[in-house]
Design a protein around this motif. Sequence first.
Motif, short mmCIF file in Angstrom:
data_model
loop_
_atom_site.label_atom_id
_atom_site.label_comp_id
_atom_site.label_asym_id
_atom_site.label_seq_id
_atom_site.Cartn_x
_atom_site.Cartn_y
_atom_site.Cartn_z
N GLY A 93 25.99 26.81 51.33
CA GLY A 93 27.10 26.99 52.28
C GLY A 93 28.26 27.79 51.71
O GLY A 93 29.28 27.96 52.39
N LEU A 94 28.13 28.30 50.49
CA LEU A 94 29.18 29.11 49.88
C LEU A 94 28.96 30.59 50.20
O LEU A 94 27.82 31.05 50.30
CB LEU A 94 29.19 28.90 48.36
CG LEU A 94 29.48 27.48 47.88
CD1 LEU A 94 29.28 27.39 46.36
CD2 LEU A 94 30.88 27.04 48.25
N SER A 95 30.05 31.33 50.34
CA SER A 95 29.93 32.75 50.64
C SER A 95 29.38 33.51 49.44
O SER A 95 29.52 33.07 48.28
CB SER A 95 31.30 33.34 51.03
OG SER A 95 32.15 33.39 49.89
N ARG A 96 28.78 34.65 49.70
CA ARG A 96 28.22 35.44 48.61
C ARG A 96 29.34 35.92 47.67
O ARG A 96 29.13 35.97 46.45
CB ARG A 96 27.45 36.64 49.17
CG ARG A 96 26.26 36.23 50.02
CD ARG A 96 25.41 37.42 50.40
NE ARG A 96 24.40 37.05 51.38
CZ ARG A 96 23.42 37.86 51.77
NH1 ARG A 96 23.32 39.07 51.27
NH2 ARG A 96 22.54 37.45 52.68
N ARG A 97 30.48 36.26 48.24
CA ARG A 97 31.59 36.70 47.40
C ARG A 97 32.02 35.61 46.44
O ARG A 97 32.27 35.85 45.26
CB ARG A 97 32.76 37.15 48.28
CG ARG A 97 33.98 37.58 47.50
CD ARG A 97 35.05 38.14 48.39
NE ARG A 97 34.61 39.36 49.05
CZ ARG A 97 35.40 40.08 49.85
NH1 ARG A 97 36.63 39.70 50.10
NH2 ARG A 97 34.94 41.18 50.41
N THR A 98 32.10 34.38 46.95
CA THR A 98 32.48 33.25 46.11
C THR A 98 31.46 33.03 45.00
O THR A 98 31.82 32.79 43.84
CB THR A 98 32.61 31.96 46.95
OG1 THR A 98 33.66 32.13 47.91
CG2 THR A 98 32.91 30.75 46.08
N LEU A 99 30.19 33.12 45.36
CA LEU A 99 29.13 32.91 44.37
C LEU A 99 29.15 33.97 43.28
O LEU A 99 29.01 33.66 42.09
CB LEU A 99 27.77 32.90 45.07
CG LEU A 99 27.49 31.72 45.99
CD1 LEU A 99 26.22 31.96 46.79
CD2 LEU A 99 27.38 30.42 45.20
N VAL A 100 29.34 35.23 43.67
CA VAL A 100 29.40 36.31 42.70
C VAL A 100 30.60 36.13 41.78
O VAL A 100 30.49 36.31 40.55
CB VAL A 100 29.46 37.68 43.41
CG1 VAL A 100 29.76 38.80 42.40
CG2 VAL A 100 28.15 37.97 44.12
N ARG A 101 31.74 35.74 42.35
CA ARG A 101 32.93 35.54 41.53
C ARG A 101 32.73 34.41 40.52
O ARG A 101 33.05 34.55 39.34
CB ARG A 101 34.14 35.24 42.41
CG ARG A 101 35.45 35.09 41.63
CD ARG A 101 36.66 35.02 42.52
NE ARG A 101 36.64 33.86 43.39
CZ ARG A 101 36.46 33.90 44.70
NH1 ARG A 101 36.26 35.07 45.30
NH2 ARG A 101 36.45 32.80 45.42
N ARG A 102 32.16 33.29 40.98
CA ARG A 102 31.89 32.16 40.08
C ARG A 102 30.90 32.56 38.99
O ARG A 102 31.04 32.16 37.83
CB ARG A 102 31.35 30.97 40.86
CG ARG A 102 32.35 30.32 41.79
CD ARG A 102 31.70 29.22 42.60
NE ARG A 102 31.26 28.13 41.74
CZ ARG A 102 30.35 27.24 42.10
NH1 ARG A 102 29.76 27.32 43.27
NH2 ARG A 102 30.01 26.27 41.28
N PHE A 103 29.91 33.33 39.37
CA PHE A 103 28.90 33.77 38.41
C PHE A 103 29.52 34.65 37.32
O PHE A 103 29.29 34.44 36.12
CB PHE A 103 27.79 34.54 39.15
CG PHE A 103 26.72 35.11 38.27
CD1 PHE A 103 25.79 34.28 37.67
CD2 PHE A 103 26.64 36.47 38.04
CE1 PHE A 103 24.79 34.80 36.85
CE2 PHE A 103 25.65 37.01 37.23
CZ PHE A 103 24.72 36.16 36.64
N LEU A 104 30.35 35.61 37.72
CA LEU A 104 30.92 36.55 36.77
C LEU A 104 32.01 35.92 35.92
O LEU A 104 32.31 36.40 34.82
CB LEU A 104 31.47 37.77 37.51
CG LEU A 104 30.43 38.65 38.21
CD1 LEU A 104 31.08 39.80 38.92
CD2 LEU A 104 29.40 39.16 37.20
N LEU A 105 32.62 34.83 36.40
CA LEU A 105 33.64 34.14 35.63
C LEU A 105 33.05 33.21 34.58
O LEU A 105 33.74 32.75 33.68
CB LEU A 105 34.57 33.35 36.56
CG LEU A 105 35.56 34.17 37.39
CD1 LEU A 105 36.34 33.27 38.34
CD2 LEU A 105 36.52 34.95 36.48
N SER A 106 31.77 32.93 34.70
CA SER A 106 31.11 32.05 33.73
C SER A 106 30.61 32.87 32.55
O SER A 106 30.25 34.04 32.68
CB SER A 106 29.93 31.32 34.38
OG SER A 106 28.87 32.21 34.68
N ARG A 107 30.60 32.25 31.38
CA ARG A 107 30.12 32.94 30.19
C ARG A 107 28.66 33.34 30.35
O ARG A 107 28.25 34.44 29.97
CB ARG A 107 30.28 32.04 28.97
CG ARG A 107 29.63 32.61 27.72
CD ARG A 107 29.70 31.63 26.56
NE ARG A 107 30.98 31.69 25.89
CZ ARG A 107 31.27 30.98 24.79
NH1 ARG A 107 30.38 30.16 24.29
NH2 ARG A 107 32.45 31.10 24.22
#
Length: 276
Positions: free
Chosen positions: A229-243
């Motif tokens: 249920g999360l937006s793709r933009r949110t998922l990409v941002r969370r992914f790129l912010l993680s090590r």
Amino acid sequence: IQDGISSILTQLLSVGVMHADPHADNLLKVPRDGEPPRIGFLDFGMLSTVPETVRDALVSAVALVVFERNTVAVAELFAELQLLPSSVVEDSERKRALSKALDTIFDNVLDYSGNCDGSTNTRIPVLRFDNLLGGLALLIGEFEFSLPPYFVNIARALATLEGVARKLDPSFNSLQAVYPFALDRILVNPSGSQVVEGTVLQLLRCKKSGRYSTKRATALLKDTSQFTGLSRRTLVRRFLLSRSGRSILATVLRDNMSRIWYRPRSYSLVTNQELL
């Protein structure tokens, strides 16, 4: 149903300590003034502690089974799941035999019929818990297989909760509830697990070409967005912010850069069409 499943999976995959006997008499609807009720758990006489390495292997296995039914990759996780000694997994011949045995077990444990909602190409199978432990027990003699207490407790707890849920919703599918948790954890990788990182790279790699595929990345992102249920933009941002996300991106970029080739006539660097 959703609150109960979400609570159990949070205990299992995030906290690492779960209520191992969630039958109807141990679940309580707790009313709150002006707010939706919550689920209360009773009787903590049976708990299961799940090590973080096992949790990472569990979410990796779920993602590999559902997204591409990769039995070879799942077999490689059995040592992390404490189901097999590492000597079996490191033996290429025995690992191939284990993969074939898992294919047979999956045929009896996973039902892929009628479970595609049309919003994604991924078909989430129904997991038959009654066949799961019996099928895995067949591996004991040939592969030094063992069922640690945590695994038995997890299977029993999820089977019990599934029974409660299906009385209220006959179409309930426990694996469909677990899959979003698995996708979310492998993309964020809070523990920085190399196993999880390797799983994501495995999911991004095209089997035929051996290259990292933008189509597979898009499909994985679509699945995660659809089921969490999360937006793709949110998922990409969370992914790129993680090590882990930055490490995976660097690996993919290095792989793609190695495919840049030199064209003598124009003395320029040219990237192949697939990379573009």
